[in-house]
Design an enzyme around this catalytic site. Sequence first.
Site, PDB file in Angstrom:
ATOM      1  N   SER A 181      -5.897  -2.920   8.486  1.00  0.00           N
ATOM      2  CA  SER A 181      -5.396  -4.348   7.910  1.00  0.00           C
ATOM      3  C   SER A 181      -5.300  -5.204   9.201  1.00  0.00           C
ATOM      4  O   SER A 181      -4.724  -4.856  10.234  1.00  0.00           O
ATOM      5  CB  SER A 181      -4.056  -4.393   7.095  1.00  0.00           C
ATOM      6  OG  SER A 181      -4.156  -3.416   6.107  1.00  0.00           O
TER       7      SER A 181
ATOM      8  N   HIS B 122      -9.725  -5.417   4.121  1.00  0.00           N
ATOM      9  CA  HIS B 122     -10.618  -4.277   4.443  1.00  0.00           C
ATOM     10  C   HIS B 122     -11.922  -4.618   4.072  1.00  0.00           C
ATOM     11  O   HIS B 122     -12.473  -4.794   2.898  1.00  0.00           O
ATOM     12  CB  HIS B 122     -10.281  -2.855   3.934  1.00  0.00           C
ATOM     13  CG  HIS B 122      -9.009  -2.278   4.603  1.00  0.00           C
ATOM     14  ND1 HIS B 122      -9.027  -1.381   5.144  1.00  0.00           N
ATOM     15  CD2 HIS B 122      -7.713  -2.666   4.369  1.00  0.00           C
ATOM     16  CE1 HIS B 122      -7.993  -1.080   5.824  1.00  0.00           C
ATOM     17  NE2 HIS B 122      -7.037  -1.811   5.250  1.00  0.00           N
TER      18      HIS B 122
ATOM     19  N   HIS C  34      -7.820   4.783   1.774  1.00  0.00           N
ATOM     20  CA  HIS C  34      -6.622   5.395   2.109  1.00  0.00           C
ATOM     21  C   HIS C  34      -6.440   6.653   0.983  1.00  0.00           C
ATOM     22  O   HIS C  34      -7.198   6.360   0.064  1.00  0.00           O
ATOM     23  CB  HIS C  34      -5.381   4.574   2.038  1.00  0.00           C
ATOM     24  CG  HIS C  34      -5.271   3.162   2.644  1.00  0.00           C
ATOM     25  ND1 HIS C  34      -6.244   2.182   2.562  1.00  0.00           N
ATOM     26  CD2 HIS C  34      -4.931   2.970   4.058  1.00  0.00           C
ATOM     27  CE1 HIS C  34      -6.332   1.324   3.358  1.00  0.00           C
ATOM     28  NE2 HIS C  34      -5.471   1.943   4.373  1.00  0.00           N
TER      29      HIS C  34
ATOM     30  N   TYR D  82      -4.414   7.162  -1.116  1.00  0.00           N
ATOM     31  CA  TYR D  82      -3.800   6.564  -2.178  1.00  0.00           C
ATOM     32  C   TYR D  82      -4.854   5.700  -3.052  1.00  0.00           C
ATOM     33  O   TYR D  82      -4.630   5.264  -4.322  1.00  0.00           O
ATOM     34  CB  TYR D  82      -2.587   5.547  -2.080  1.00  0.00           C
ATOM     35  CG  TYR D  82      -2.920   4.367  -1.095  1.00  0.00           C
ATOM     36  CD1 TYR D  82      -3.669   3.189  -1.902  1.00  0.00           C
ATOM     37  CD2 TYR D  82      -2.445   4.450  -0.099  1.00  0.00           C
ATOM     38  CE1 TYR D  82      -3.710   2.201  -1.130  1.00  0.00           C
ATOM     39  CE2 TYR D  82      -2.721   3.121   0.917  1.00  0.00           C
ATOM     40  CZ  TYR D  82      -3.310   2.033   0.319  1.00  0.00           C
ATOM     41  OH  TYR D  82      -3.577   1.059   1.245  1.00  0.00           O
ATOM     42  N   GLU D  83      -6.060   5.700  -2.575  1.00  0.00           N
ATOM     43  CA  GLU D  83      -7.105   5.018  -3.245  1.00  0.00           C
ATOM     44  C   GLU D  83      -7.939   6.115  -3.944  1.00  0.00           C
ATOM     45  O   GLU D  83      -8.702   5.765  -5.040  1.00  0.00           O
ATOM     46  CB  GLU D  83      -7.986   3.949  -2.431  1.00  0.00           C
ATOM     47  CG  GLU D  83      -7.387   2.904  -1.857  1.00  0.00           C
ATOM     48  CD  GLU D  83      -8.174   2.331  -1.011  1.00  0.00           C
ATOM     49  OE1 GLU D  83      -8.955   1.367  -1.196  1.00  0.00           O
ATOM     50  OE2 GLU D  83      -8.002   2.485   0.402  1.00  0.00           O
TER      51      GLU D  83
ATOM     52  N   ALA E 203      -1.916  -1.038  10.249  1.00  0.00           N
ATOM     53  CA  ALA E 203      -0.751  -1.553  10.229  1.00  0.00           C
ATOM     54  C   ALA E 203       0.517  -0.536   9.816  1.00  0.00           C
ATOM     55  O   ALA E 203       0.151   0.559   9.061  1.00  0.00           O
ATOM     56  CB  ALA E 203      -0.624  -2.555   8.997  1.00  0.00           C
TER      57      ALA E 203
ATOM     58  N   MET F 218       0.062   4.613   6.429  1.00  0.00           N
ATOM     59  CA  MET F 218      -0.612   5.228   5.146  1.00  0.00           C
ATOM     60  C   MET F 218      -1.995   5.806   5.593  1.00  0.00           C
ATOM     61  O   MET F 218      -2.769   5.953   4.542  1.00  0.00           O
ATOM     62  CB  MET F 218      -0.483   4.511   3.830  1.00  0.00           C
ATOM     63  CG  MET F 218       0.731   4.105   3.581  1.00  0.00           C
ATOM     64  SD  MET F 218       0.852   2.727   2.096  1.00  0.00           S
ATOM     65  CE  MET F 218       2.577   2.272   2.116  1.00  0.00           C
ATOM     66  N   SER F 219      -2.128   5.948   6.843  1.00  0.00           N
ATOM     67  CA  SER F 219      -3.573   6.127   7.168  1.00  0.00           C
ATOM     68  C   SER F 219      -3.741   6.779   8.539  1.00  0.00           C
ATOM     69  O   SER F 219      -2.626   7.488   8.854  1.00  0.00           O
ATOM     70  CB  SER F 219      -4.409   4.553   7.230  1.00  0.00           C
ATOM     71  OG  SER F 219      -4.091   4.019   8.465  1.00  0.00           O
TER      72      SER F 219
ATOM     73  N   ASN G  95       6.506  -4.647  10.098  1.00  0.00           N
ATOM     74  CA  ASN G  95       7.778  -4.890   9.593  1.00  0.00           C
ATOM     75  C   ASN G  95       8.647  -3.801  10.107  1.00  0.00           C
ATOM     76  O   ASN G  95       8.140  -2.753  10.545  1.00  0.00           O
ATOM     77  CB  ASN G  95       7.924  -4.596   7.883  1.00  0.00           C
ATOM     78  CG  ASN G  95       7.133  -3.359   7.534  1.00  0.00           C
ATOM     79  OD1 ASN G  95       5.856  -3.240   7.385  1.00  0.00           O
ATOM     80  ND2 ASN G  95       7.742  -2.297   7.257  1.00  0.00           N
TER      81      ASN G  95
ATOM     82  N   HIS H 132       2.380  -6.183   0.550  1.00  0.00           N
ATOM     83  CA  HIS H 132       1.178  -6.066   1.323  1.00  0.00           C
ATOM     84  C   HIS H 132       1.111  -7.568   1.972  1.00  0.00           C
ATOM     85  O   HIS H 132       0.424  -7.631   2.907  1.00  0.00           O
ATOM     86  CB  HIS H 132       0.178  -5.617   0.428  1.00  0.00           C
ATOM     87  CG  HIS H 132      -1.258  -5.406   1.016  1.00  0.00           C
ATOM     88  ND1 HIS H 132      -1.321  -4.850   1.847  1.00  0.00           N
ATOM     89  CD2 HIS H 132      -2.495  -5.935   0.777  1.00  0.00           C
ATOM     90  CE1 HIS H 132      -2.643  -4.616   2.448  1.00  0.00           C
ATOM     91  NE2 HIS H 132      -3.315  -5.435   1.779  1.00  0.00           N
TER      92      HIS H 132
HETATM   93  N1  HPA Z   1       5.293   1.878   5.587  1.00  0.00           N
HETATM   94  C1  HPA Z   1       4.063   2.367   5.250  1.00  0.00           C
HETATM   95  N2  HPA Z   1       3.216   1.728   5.574  1.00  0.00           N
HETATM   96  C2  HPA Z   1       3.082   0.679   5.969  1.00  0.00           C
HETATM   97  C3  HPA Z   1       4.216  -0.140   6.231  1.00  0.00           C
HETATM   98  C4  HPA Z   1       5.617   0.319   6.019  1.00  0.00           C
HETATM   99  O1  HPA Z   1       6.621   0.175   6.199  1.00  0.00           O
HETATM  100  N3  HPA Z   1       4.072  -1.356   6.925  1.00  0.00           N
HETATM  101  C5  HPA Z   1       2.740  -1.284   6.933  1.00  0.00           C
HETATM  102  N4  HPA Z   1       1.984  -0.463   6.595  1.00  0.00           N
END
Ligand code: HPA
Length: 275
Positions: free
Chosen positions: A35, A66, A88, A90-91, A118, A213-214, A237, A249
Amino acid sequence: MSLLLAVEPEIEKAAMAARARLGGRTPKIGLILGSGLGELAAAVEDAVAIPYDDLPGFPRLSVAGHAGRMIVGRFGRHDVAVLQGRQHLYESDRADSMAVPVGVLARLGCSTLVLTNAAGSLLPEVGPGGVMMIADHINLTGRNPLARALGDGRFVDMVDAYDPALRARFQALAKARGIDLAEGVYMWFTGPSFETPAEIRAARTLGADAVGMSTVPETILARALGMKVAAFSLITNLAAGMGGSHLSHARTLARAATGAAKLKDLLVAFMEDPA
Ligand code: HPA
């Protein structure tokens, strides 16, 4: 060569399909952009773009940001192959969903793989817009991309999985450019829901500096295939419960842009002079 990945026939097919369109380009460095960094591919010269749809075994992507294309071309003194986007866990519910793309990069001759993602930060001093180079990871998801791999090659050494010489190189490049480059431990969560504050407290206790998550499955695959790995988290974040606003997202993509400029500078400098 003995078979390591069950998807090796698909890797061979996709590598042949890619080679047919490369016009003799020989990428040495592969990049998988997450991302916020997809546009880095625009800096690749004399580029060929191949949609994942044209490459057998490549994933179909469902996440905004993506693009789903492989861009191969010249960067500085070398040819590079840039994968715009990943699938990912989760997909697909498959930890090895990036096995064919990573395998194709290896098959095309990439000896180095650079990964970006990210992530949420657990370090208060590395907030949104920051960049963290991954020094090590924690995988307690219970999932592994080599789960159905074959032979002794599946027992991959994960010490120094994030290549120390590459990390030193990137730190030197960052310093020369006045870019603040944090370094820390990335913990893989399956998503797609974000973590709970309690999970983040647990992650901190376990030694995590960022969560996402990746990336981890791609690192494992690349190490199994003998590639050197460097990886970077764009911090979008502070992790859940650390006093930031609620996670989404859309906010992830907006914040990724800030750090993306810094990371782009760094990757451009590296590709121009990887030695
Ligand atoms: N957690 C998991 N994946 C993320 C986050 C998060 O806080 N921010 C961006 N991708």
